[in-house]
Design a protein around this motif. Structure first.
Motif, PDB file in Angstrom:
ATOM      1  N   PRO A  54       0.836  -1.202   0.000  1.00 47.04           N
ATOM      2  CA  PRO A  54       0.000   0.000   0.000  1.00 47.04           C
ATOM      3  C   PRO A  54       0.876   1.259   0.000  1.00 47.04           C
ATOM      4  O   PRO A  54       1.887   1.329   0.692  1.00 47.04           O
ATOM      5  N   GLY A  55       0.488   2.207  -0.810  1.00 47.79           N
ATOM      6  CA  GLY A  55       1.261   3.439  -0.932  1.00 47.79           C
ATOM      7  C   GLY A  55       2.173   3.440  -2.147  1.00 47.79           C
ATOM      8  O   GLY A  55       2.658   4.494  -2.560  1.00 47.79           O
ATOM      9  N   VAL A  91       6.614  -4.687  -5.008  1.00 51.42           N
ATOM     10  CA  VAL A  91       6.577  -3.301  -5.464  1.00 51.42           C
ATOM     11  C   VAL A  91       6.332  -2.450  -4.226  1.00 51.42           C
ATOM     12  O   VAL A  91       5.341  -2.641  -3.517  1.00 51.42           O
ATOM     13  N   LEU A  92       7.263  -1.530  -3.969  1.00 55.68           N
ATOM     14  CA  LEU A  92       7.231  -0.743  -2.736  1.00 55.68           C
ATOM     15  C   LEU A  92       7.272   0.751  -3.049  1.00 55.68           C
ATOM     16  O   LEU A  92       7.903   1.165  -4.027  1.00 55.68           O
ATOM     17  N   PRO A  93       6.651   1.569  -2.194  1.00 57.30           N
ATOM     18  CA  PRO A  93       6.776   3.012  -2.379  1.00 57.30           C
ATOM     19  C   PRO A  93       8.166   3.472  -1.963  1.00 57.30           C
ATOM     20  O   PRO A  93       8.788   2.881  -1.081  1.00 57.30           O
ATOM     21  N   GLU A  94       8.661   4.501  -2.614  1.00 59.96           N
ATOM     22  CA  GLU A  94       9.964   5.049  -2.244  1.00 59.96           C
ATOM     23  C   GLU A  94      10.003   6.526  -2.628  1.00 59.96           C
ATOM     24  O   GLU A  94       9.671   6.868  -3.761  1.00 59.96           O
ATOM     25  N   LEU A 102       9.048   4.475  -6.834  1.00 58.98           N
ATOM     26  CA  LEU A 102       8.792   3.094  -6.480  1.00 58.98           C
ATOM     27  C   LEU A 102      10.085   2.301  -6.529  1.00 58.98           C
ATOM     28  O   LEU A 102      11.054   2.694  -7.169  1.00 58.98           O
ATOM     29  N   ARG A 103      10.070   1.210  -5.814  1.00 64.29           N
ATOM     30  CA  ARG A 103      11.187   0.280  -5.812  1.00 64.29           C
ATOM     31  C   ARG A 103      10.612  -1.101  -6.093  1.00 64.29           C
ATOM     32  O   ARG A 103       9.575  -1.471  -5.558  1.00 64.29           O
TER      33      ARG A 103
END
Length: 157
Positions: A54-55, A91-94, A102-103
């Protein structure tokens, strides 16, 4: 295949490769890349999947072809060198400066890479096991190409 890896490497080194970013739905790219490798993973008894934290941005300005190439190289390696367990994409927010970024991380349950070999991973033609008896084929360009594409996109590998 091997010829495309060599051509991409040569284009990257000569500065002849340009990105064509377009608005892309990130999860769609990741999901379709996972689908391409699902049967190869299943044949080895590996679970393969992805998650979106999320995010994390749903859409991003990306060169879809290059992102697919990056994910394909990473997934191929992860599946190739994992004997049992799983391969996952996250998939991560960055934050990138003031921008939302994203990362994307690819992780596996493989045996890992010896610490003394890790520094060479992103160098051209590097292979952890360069012997003629190794069981997996490859040029040793996949991770070098991933790193170069990431840097072109103002990211890191």
């Amino acid at each position: 295949g091997i010829v495309n890896d060599i051509l991409h490497h040569m284009k990257l080194r000569s500065g002849q490769l340009t990105l064509r970013p377009q608005p892309q739905r990130v999860e769609a790219i990741v999901s379709s890349c996972i689908d391409v490798f699902r049967s190869k993973a299943a044949a080895k008894g590996l679970q393969v999947g992805y998650s979106v934290t999320p995010g994390a941005p749903a859409w991003a300005m990306l060169d879809e072809l290059r992102v697919r190439q990056m994910l394909s190289n990473l997934l191929s390696n992860a599946i190739k060198f994992t004997a049992s367990g799983s391969v996952k994409v996250a998939v991560l927010p960055e934050q990138v400066g003031r921008r939302e970024g994203l990362r994307v991380e690819v992780t596996d349950t493989g045996s890992g890479i010896p610490v003394d070999m890790q520094k060479g991973l992103f160098k051209p033609f590097f292979q952890v096991d360069p012997s003629a008896t190794r069981s997996e084929e490859g040029t040793g360009l996949g991770l070098c190409i991933v790193k170069s594409f990431a840097e072109l996109m103002r990211g890191t590998a």
